[in-house]
Design a protein around this motif. Structure first.
Motif, mmCIF file in Angstrom:
data_model
loop_
_atom_site.group_PDB
_atom_site.id
_atom_site.type_symbol
_atom_site.label_atom_id
_atom_site.label_comp_id
_atom_site.label_asym_id
_atom_site.label_seq_id
_atom_site.Cartn_x
_atom_site.Cartn_y
_atom_site.Cartn_z
ATOM 1 N N CYS A 255 0.817 -1.221 0.000
ATOM 2 C CA CYS A 255 0.000 0.000 0.000
ATOM 3 C C CYS A 255 0.845 1.263 0.000
ATOM 4 C CB CYS A 255 -0.942 -0.001 1.197
ATOM 5 S SG CYS A 255 -2.141 -1.347 1.146
ATOM 6 N N CYS A 256 1.985 1.244 0.658
ATOM 7 C CA CYS A 256 2.834 2.433 0.701
ATOM 8 C C CYS A 256 3.411 2.758 -0.670
ATOM 9 C CB CYS A 256 3.951 2.268 1.723
ATOM 10 S SG CYS A 256 5.063 0.885 1.403
ATOM 11 N N CYS A 257 3.401 1.816 -1.581
ATOM 12 C CA CYS A 257 3.951 2.034 -2.918
ATOM 13 C C CYS A 257 3.013 2.855 -3.798
ATOM 14 C CB CYS A 257 4.275 0.705 -3.578
ATOM 15 S SG CYS A 257 5.572 -0.195 -2.685
ATOM 16 N N ARG A 258 1.964 3.379 -3.216
ATOM 17 C CA ARG A 258 1.059 4.288 -3.916
ATOM 18 C C ARG A 258 1.255 5.731 -3.439
ATOM 19 N NH1 ARG A 258 -4.008 0.364 -2.909
ATOM 20 N NH2 ARG A 258 -3.120 -1.414 -3.949
ATOM 21 N N LEU A 259 2.148 5.921 -2.489
ATOM 22 C CA LEU A 259 2.423 7.252 -1.959
ATOM 23 C C LEU A 259 3.451 7.970 -2.824
ATOM 24 C CD1 LEU A 259 2.818 6.313 1.810
ATOM 25 C CD2 LEU A 259 0.853 7.425 0.732
ATOM 26 N N GLU A 260 3.406 9.307 -2.823
ATOM 27 C CA GLU A 260 4.450 10.063 -3.503
ATOM 28 C C GLU A 260 5.715 9.990 -2.659
ATOM 29 O OE1 GLU A 260 4.964 14.159 -5.860
ATOM 30 O OE2 GLU A 260 3.975 14.340 -3.929
ATOM 31 N N VAL A 261 6.830 9.670 -3.298
ATOM 32 C CA VAL A 261 8.088 9.499 -2.591
ATOM 33 C C VAL A 261 9.113 10.491 -3.117
ATOM 34 C CG1 VAL A 261 10.014 7.917 -2.151
ATOM 35 C CG2 VAL A 261 7.663 7.058 -2.128
ATOM 36 N N TRP B 192 0.616 3.768 -8.862
ATOM 37 C CA TRP B 192 1.601 2.861 -8.272
ATOM 38 C C TRP B 192 3.014 3.293 -8.645
ATOM 39 C CZ3 TRP B 192 1.364 -1.622 -5.318
ATOM 40 C CH2 TRP B 192 0.085 -2.057 -4.985
ATOM 41 N N CYS B 193 3.952 3.088 -7.729
ATOM 42 C CA CYS B 193 5.364 3.332 -7.995
ATOM 43 C C CYS B 193 5.798 2.468 -9.179
ATOM 44 C CB CYS B 193 6.191 2.982 -6.757
ATOM 45 S SG CYS B 193 7.972 3.121 -7.014
ATOM 46 N N ALA B 194 6.555 3.076 -10.089
ATOM 47 C CA ALA B 194 7.007 2.358 -11.285
ATOM 48 C C ALA B 194 7.999 1.244 -10.960
ATOM 49 C CB ALA B 194 7.629 3.344 -12.271
ATOM 50 N N ALA B 195 8.591 1.253 -9.774
ATOM 51 C CA ALA B 195 9.588 0.242 -9.411
ATOM 52 C C ALA B 195 8.978 -1.008 -8.775
ATOM 53 C CB ALA B 195 10.627 0.842 -8.473
ATOM 54 N N VAL B 196 7.667 -1.038 -8.626
ATOM 55 C CA VAL B 196 7.018 -2.196 -8.001
ATOM 56 C C VAL B 196 6.653 -3.227 -9.056
ATOM 57 C CG1 VAL B 196 4.975 -2.975 -6.717
ATOM 58 C CG2 VAL B 196 6.106 -0.854 -6.094
ATOM 59 N N THR C 78 4.253 -9.599 -8.032
ATOM 60 C CA THR C 78 4.712 -10.009 -6.704
ATOM 61 C C THR C 78 4.511 -8.918 -5.651
ATOM 62 O OG1 THR C 78 6.955 -9.179 -7.053
ATOM 63 C CG2 THR C 78 6.488 -11.475 -7.735
ATOM 64 N N LEU C 79 4.251 -7.683 -6.090
ATOM 65 C CA LEU C 79 4.163 -6.506 -5.224
ATOM 66 C C LEU C 79 5.470 -6.283 -4.452
ATOM 67 C CD1 LEU C 79 0.511 -6.713 -3.873
ATOM 68 C CD2 LEU C 79 1.393 -5.396 -5.807
ATOM 69 N N ILE D 82 13.837 -2.484 -7.038
ATOM 70 C CA ILE D 82 15.096 -1.782 -6.766
ATOM 71 C C ILE D 82 15.345 -1.725 -5.258
ATOM 72 C CG2 ILE D 82 15.022 -0.431 -8.890
ATOM 73 C CD1 ILE D 82 14.138 1.984 -7.053
ATOM 74 N N TYR D 83 14.942 -2.745 -4.554
ATOM 75 C CA TYR D 83 14.969 -2.755 -3.095
ATOM 76 C C TYR D 83 16.303 -2.285 -2.518
ATOM 77 C CZ TYR D 83 14.079 -4.250 1.675
ATOM 78 O OH TYR D 83 13.907 -4.267 3.038
ATOM 79 N N GLU D 84 17.406 -2.769 -3.028
ATOM 80 C CA GLU D 84 18.725 -2.386 -2.504
ATOM 81 C C GLU D 84 19.047 -0.921 -2.779
ATOM 82 O OE1 GLU D 84 20.640 -4.193 -0.482
ATOM 83 O OE2 GLU D 84 19.047 -5.696 -0.555
ATOM 84 N N ASN D 85 18.359 -0.302 -3.745
ATOM 85 C CA ASN D 85 18.604 1.090 -4.113
ATOM 86 C C ASN D 85 17.386 1.970 -3.883
ATOM 87 O OD1 ASN D 85 20.259 -0.700 -6.350
ATOM 88 N ND2 ASN D 85 21.414 0.966 -5.442
ATOM 89 N N ARG D 86 16.447 1.513 -3.070
ATOM 90 C CA ARG D 86 15.216 2.272 -2.850
ATOM 91 C C ARG D 86 15.519 3.589 -2.137
ATOM 92 N NH1 ARG D 86 15.898 -1.399 1.030
ATOM 93 N NH2 ARG D 86 15.111 -1.079 3.144
#
Length: 96
Positions: free
Chosen positions: A21-27, A57-61, A65-66, A70-74
């Motif tokens: 759900c947090c992957c829908r927030l502006e970051v 949705w964030c383009a990196a998700v 699998t949700l 880019i987890y190591e570079n998030r």
């Protein structure tokens, strides 16, 4: 598995039921963590945010699998957003 929103608590949230759900927030990107350029949007003032797709949705998700591709570079903000925190529960209640 979707947890009913009225029963959400930090103990109900885990990697296996997160729903991203947090992957829908502006970051905002406020430090250099190595986010690939293809995932960065810049406004006219040079501020950087994670690119979001038309549906928000964030383009990196990875949509299947949700999981963050880019987890190591998030971004730092993503690293600080704690699973099961009050903010996490609030976002889950909005979307589940």
């Amino acid at each position: 598995m979707i947890i009913p929103t009225k029963n959400l608590s930090s103990s109900n949230v885990s990697c296996s039921n997160c729903e991203a759900c947090c992957c829908r927030l502006e970051v905002m990107i406020i430090s250099d963590t190595g986010v690939p350029e293809k995932f960065i949007e810049r406004d006219q003032y040079g501020s950087e945010t994670m690119m979001r797709l038309d549906d928000g949705w964030c383009a990196a998700v990875d949509r299947e699998t949700l999981m963050c591709t880019i987890y190591e570079n998030r971004p730092w903000i993503c690293r600080e957003f704690e699973m099961g925190s009050d903010e996490c529960i609030d976002e889950r209640e909005k979307f589940l």
